[in-house]
Design a protein around this motif. Structure first.
Motif, PDB file in Angstrom:
ATOM      1  N   PRO A 207      63.281 -22.915  45.111  1.00 39.91           N
ATOM      2  CA  PRO A 207      63.183 -23.697  46.344  1.00 39.91           C
ATOM      3  C   PRO A 207      63.756 -22.922  47.524  1.00 39.91           C
ATOM      4  N   ASN A 208      63.337 -23.319  48.711  1.00 34.29           N
ATOM      5  CA  ASN A 208      63.900 -22.727  49.917  1.00 34.29           C
ATOM      6  C   ASN A 208      65.376 -23.096  50.015  1.00 34.29           C
TER       7      ASN A 208
ATOM      8  N   VAL B 216      64.438 -27.876  58.627  1.00 33.57           N
ATOM      9  CA  VAL B 216      64.607 -26.475  59.012  1.00 33.57           C
ATOM     10  C   VAL B 216      63.316 -25.704  58.757  1.00 33.57           C
ATOM     11  N   GLU B 217      62.633 -25.983  57.654  1.00 30.04           N
ATOM     12  CA  GLU B 217      61.362 -25.319  57.347  1.00 30.04           C
ATOM     13  C   GLU B 217      60.330 -25.597  58.429  1.00 30.04           C
ATOM     14  N   GLN B 218      60.249 -26.827  58.907  1.00 30.28           N
ATOM     15  CA  GLN B 218      59.303 -27.169  59.966  1.00 30.28           C
ATOM     16  C   GLN B 218      59.657 -26.482  61.278  1.00 30.28           C
ATOM     17  N   SER B 219      60.958 -26.371  61.571  1.00 29.14           N
ATOM     18  CA  SER B 219      61.348 -25.709  62.819  1.00 29.14           C
ATOM     19  C   SER B 219      61.088 -24.204  62.764  1.00 29.14           C
ATOM     20  N   ILE B 220      61.199 -23.610  61.579  1.00 31.68           N
ATOM     21  CA  ILE B 220      60.913 -22.178  61.430  1.00 31.68           C
ATOM     22  C   ILE B 220      59.423 -21.914  61.578  1.00 31.68           C
TER      23      ILE B 220
END
Length: 172
Positions: free
Chosen positions: A50-51, A57-61
């Motif tokens: 997993p990340n 945070v994944e969506q913002s990246i």
């Protein structure tokens, strides 16, 4: 050994195998194939890691308004930039496809091996040795000398200050 009649003078090599040797060879090949099959299932069938961050945070990246940062100095740069304005590292997404920019990227990697801190393990050392052999050919032993001198310096600094991490993210 004589040639069988009708071969036109071509020597035919007849191998008479010992039945026990044949069974041992087939068994060894079977064991090796089974081990390779199990290793492949273990390697490809494992759970995806997993990340280290959550979904927000994944969506913002991955978002369109995300600001790219340099891999070496972690400073933000313009999306249209080819080099980091802070450290000079090539940051263009097409660096692997551009031979001119690739020279600078490979040079930066090799420079890291001789002058900057990096994680010391067998994989990084092997990578530096193989890359230097590919890039420098007959001058590779000189690069290895500089690499090992840097490794010795990094380890000496780690012994003197064990509270600090041996790898700095900014590369300075």
């Amino acid at each position: 050994m004589t040639c069988p009649p009708g071969t036109g003078g071509v020597r035919v090599l007849l191998i008479a195998m010992n039945p026990e040797l044949l069974v041992a060879t087939v068994a060894t090949i079977g064991i090796v194939l089974f081990a390779l099959w199990r290793a492949g299932r273990w390697f490809f069938g494992g759970p995806a890691s997993p990340n280290p961050w959550d979904e927000q945070v994944e969506q913002s990246i991955q978002g369109p308004d995300a600001t790219p940062i340099c891999r070496r100095c972690l400073e933000p740069y313009e999306e249209s930039a080819r080099y980091c304005s802070h450290c000079g590292l090539p940051v263009d997404s097409l660096v692997p496809l551009s031979p001119f920019h690739q020279v600078f990227a490979v040079g930066d990697v090799l420079l890291t091996g001789t002058q900057r801190k990096f994680p010391i393990n067998w994989m990084t050392i092997t990578g530096y040795i193989l890359l230097s052999m590919a890039q420098y050919l007959i001058f590779a032993p000189f690069y290895w000398f500089c690499l090992l001198r840097n490794v010795r310096r990094i380890r000496a600094e780690a012994k003197q200050s064990p509270t600090e991490t041996p790898v700095e993210l900014n590369g300075e």
